[in-house]
Design a protein around this motif. Structure first.
Motif, PDB file in Angstrom:
ATOM      1  N   GLU A  36      37.116  45.482  48.611  1.00 29.88           N
ATOM      2  CA  GLU A  36      38.115  46.545  48.468  1.00 29.88           C
ATOM      3  C   GLU A  36      38.551  46.704  47.018  1.00 29.88           C
ATOM      4  O   GLU A  36      38.958  47.787  46.599  1.00 29.88           O
ATOM      5  CB  GLU A  36      39.342  46.243  49.331  1.00 29.88           C
ATOM      6  N   ALA A  37      38.458  45.641  46.234  1.00 27.54           N
ATOM      7  CA  ALA A  37      38.872  45.681  44.828  1.00 27.54           C
ATOM      8  C   ALA A  37      37.865  46.422  43.958  1.00 27.54           C
ATOM      9  O   ALA A  37      38.159  46.758  42.819  1.00 27.54           O
ATOM     10  CB  ALA A  37      39.068  44.266  44.293  1.00 27.54           C
ATOM     11  N   SER A  38      36.664  46.664  44.481  1.00 31.67           N
ATOM     12  CA  SER A  38      35.635  47.339  43.702  1.00 31.67           C
ATOM     13  C   SER A  38      34.899  48.362  44.555  1.00 31.67           C
ATOM     14  O   SER A  38      33.890  48.046  45.188  1.00 31.67           O
ATOM     15  CB  SER A  38      34.630  46.321  43.154  1.00 31.67           C
ATOM     16  N   PRO A  39      35.382  49.584  44.567  1.00 32.28           N
ATOM     17  CA  PRO A  39      34.744  50.614  45.392  1.00 32.28           C
ATOM     18  C   PRO A  39      33.307  50.926  44.968  1.00 32.28           C
ATOM     19  O   PRO A  39      32.534  51.448  45.753  1.00 32.28           O
ATOM     20  CB  PRO A  39      35.650  51.833  45.225  1.00 32.28           C
ATOM     21  N   ASP A  40      32.941  50.591  43.727  1.00 30.62           N
ATOM     22  CA  ASP A  40      31.588  50.879  43.236  1.00 30.62           C
ATOM     23  C   ASP A  40      30.611  49.740  43.498  1.00 30.62           C
ATOM     24  O   ASP A  40      29.508  49.740  42.950  1.00 30.62           O
ATOM     25  CB  ASP A  40      31.625  51.175  41.742  1.00 30.62           C
ATOM     26  N   GLU A  41      30.997  48.788  44.313  1.00 27.51           N
ATOM     27  CA  GLU A  41      30.160  47.638  44.653  1.00 27.51           C
ATOM     28  C   GLU A  41      29.772  46.804  43.436  1.00 27.51           C
ATOM     29  O   GLU A  41      28.697  46.217  43.373  1.00 27.51           O
ATOM     30  CB  GLU A  41      28.914  48.071  45.436  1.00 27.51           C
ATOM     31  N   ASP A  42      30.664  46.766  42.437  1.00 33.40           N
ATOM     32  CA  ASP A  42      30.450  45.910  41.277  1.00 33.40           C
ATOM     33  C   ASP A  42      30.737  44.463  41.656  1.00 33.40           C
ATOM     34  O   ASP A  42      31.252  44.174  42.731  1.00 33.40           O
ATOM     35  CB  ASP A  42      31.381  46.326  40.133  1.00 33.40           C
ATOM     36  N   THR A  43      30.438  43.563  40.752  1.00 36.15           N
ATOM     37  CA  THR A  43      30.710  42.144  40.961  1.00 36.15           C
ATOM     38  C   THR A  43      32.213  41.905  40.986  1.00 36.15           C
ATOM     39  O   THR A  43      32.942  42.384  40.127  1.00 36.15           O
ATOM     40  CB  THR A  43      30.085  41.315  39.824  1.00 36.15           C
ATOM     41  N   GLY A  62      28.616  43.571  45.887  1.00 38.70           N
ATOM     42  CA  GLY A  62      28.371  44.608  46.886  1.00 38.70           C
ATOM     43  C   GLY A  62      28.418  44.048  48.295  1.00 38.70           C
ATOM     44  O   GLY A  62      29.341  43.329  48.662  1.00 38.70           O
ATOM     45  N   GLU A  63      27.399  44.358  49.070  1.00 42.31           N
ATOM     46  CA  GLU A  63      27.364  43.920  50.468  1.00 42.31           C
ATOM     47  C   GLU A  63      26.621  42.590  50.663  1.00 42.31           C
ATOM     48  O   GLU A  63      26.422  42.153  51.796  1.00 42.31           O
ATOM     49  CB  GLU A  63      26.720  45.004  51.348  1.00 42.31           C
ATOM     50  N   GLU A  64      26.211  41.963  49.565  1.00 43.01           N
ATOM     51  CA  GLU A  64      25.531  40.673  49.675  1.00 43.01           C
ATOM     52  C   GLU A  64      26.489  39.614  50.192  1.00 43.01           C
ATOM     53  O   GLU A  64      27.704  39.751  50.082  1.00 43.01           O
ATOM     54  CB  GLU A  64      24.981  40.248  48.314  1.00 43.01           C
ATOM     55  N   ASP A  65      25.935  38.542  50.747  1.00 45.08           N
ATOM     56  CA  ASP A  65      26.767  37.431  51.192  1.00 45.08           C
ATOM     57  C   ASP A  65      27.481  36.826  49.990  1.00 45.08           C
ATOM     58  O   ASP A  65      26.915  36.745  48.897  1.00 45.08           O
ATOM     59  CB  ASP A  65      25.911  36.334  51.853  1.00 45.08           C
ATOM     60  N   PRO A  66      28.721  36.395  50.190  1.00 48.23           N
ATOM     61  CA  PRO A  66      29.457  35.778  49.086  1.00 48.23           C
ATOM     62  C   PRO A  66      28.780  34.483  48.629  1.00 48.23           C
ATOM     63  O   PRO A  66      28.205  33.757  49.436  1.00 48.23           O
ATOM     64  CB  PRO A  66      30.830  35.464  49.686  1.00 48.23           C
ATOM     65  N   ARG A  67      28.863  34.233  47.334  1.00 55.87           N
ATOM     66  CA  ARG A  67      28.400  32.966  46.760  1.00 55.87           C
ATOM     67  C   ARG A  67      29.639  32.163  46.415  1.00 55.87           C
ATOM     68  O   ARG A  67      30.596  32.702  45.844  1.00 55.87           O
ATOM     69  CB  ARG A  67      27.550  33.235  45.520  1.00 55.87           C
ATOM     70  N   ILE A  68      29.617  30.873  46.724  1.00 56.25           N
ATOM     71  CA  ILE A  68      30.825  30.053  46.617  1.00 56.25           C
ATOM     72  C   ILE A  68      30.553  28.791  45.819  1.00 56.25           C
ATOM     73  O   ILE A  68      29.510  28.159  45.976  1.00 56.25           O
ATOM     74  CB  ILE A  68      31.304  29.624  48.022  1.00 56.25           C
ATOM     75  N   TYR A  69      31.529  28.415  45.014  1.00 57.11           N
ATOM     76  CA  TYR A  69      31.531  27.126  44.338  1.00 57.11           C
ATOM     77  C   TYR A  69      32.935  26.547  44.481  1.00 57.11           C
ATOM     78  O   TYR A  69      33.929  27.240  44.246  1.00 57.11           O
ATOM     79  CB  TYR A  69      31.180  27.264  42.849  1.00 57.11           C
ATOM     80  N   VAL A  70      33.014  25.275  44.882  1.00 55.50           N
ATOM     81  CA  VAL A  70      34.282  24.562  44.994  1.00 55.50           C
ATOM     82  C   VAL A  70      34.154  23.283  44.184  1.00 55.50           C
ATOM     83  O   VAL A  70      33.201  22.521  44.364  1.00 55.50           O
ATOM     84  CB  VAL A  70      34.625  24.247  46.468  1.00 55.50           C
ATOM     85  N   SER A  71      35.115  23.033  43.295  1.00 55.63           N
ATOM     86  CA  SER A  71      35.019  21.900  42.373  1.00 55.63           C
ATOM     87  C   SER A  71      35.186  20.546  43.047  1.00 55.63           C
ATOM     88  O   SER A  71      34.611  19.560  42.597  1.00 55.63           O
ATOM     89  CB  SER A  71      36.055  22.033  41.262  1.00 55.63           C
TER      90      SER A  71
END
Length: 183
Positions: A36-43, A62-71
């Motif tokens: 929702e923060a990026s209507p243009d499907e930017d990163t 965009g519509e890709e699955d989220p990538r996650i990193y946790v320290s």
């Protein structure tokens, strides 16, 4: 104390917005919030940190699955916000597998004839208890440490961050000024 912000990459550079995670219950909810923060499907990056304990980066392209990193997964597991990020997939578990199968096997680390008292002599730190309760969450980082590589933050740099990691990430991205406006 927690801090969470969204950084959306636009044609004009990075835009930051403070975000409330009170209504976010799942990673899917968090990804929707980022989209929702990026209507243009930017990163879009969701940066979350708990003061000197852990930080997390969720990247949505965009519509890709989220990538996650946790320290630090173990520290994040003790946080309601961290629990959102620590999905079964991220922790290498089958969905819905909370260790129930292992609990039924009585895997307390003792051989027949040994007593449970040996744990205290070995300096037992409760890790066996945590593993037996289905909370086998590793200490240290989990996830995609290369999540920011193409944005100028290497895996090595990300893994070495502590303290104000969100600030360090924003500075490396050239977004520290916009992040400060929402801090």
């Amino acid at each position: 104390m927690y801090f969470a912000a969204l950084l959306a990459r636009t044609e004009d550079g990075w835009e930051a917005s403070d975000t409330e995670l009170d209504d976010v219950e799942t990673l899917s909810d968090l990804a929707d919030l980022a989209r929702e923060a990026s209507p243009d499907e930017d990163t879009v990056l969701v940066l979350i940190e708990q003061e000197d304990a852990w930080f997390g980066v969720v990247r949505v392209d965009g519509e890709e699955d989220p990538r996650i990193y946790v320290s630090d997964a173990a520290a994040a597991a003790r946080s309601s916000y961290g629990e959102i990020l620590l999905t079964d997939e991220l922790l290498g578990r089958e969905p819905g597998d909370e260790g129930d199968d292992l609990d039924a096997l009585d895997l307390d680390g003792t051989e027949d004839g040994e007593s449970d008292d040996d744990d205290e002599e070995d300096g037992g730190d409760g890790a066996a208890a945590a593993a037996g309760s289905g909370e086998a969450v590793p200490h240290g980082p989990v996830g995609d440490a290369e999540v920011l590589d193409d944005l100028g933050v290497s895996e090595k740099e990300l893994r070495s961050m502590s303290g104000d990691a969100v600030g360090e990430i924003a500075e490396a991205l050239g977004a520290s000024d916009v992040l400060e406006t929402v801090r």
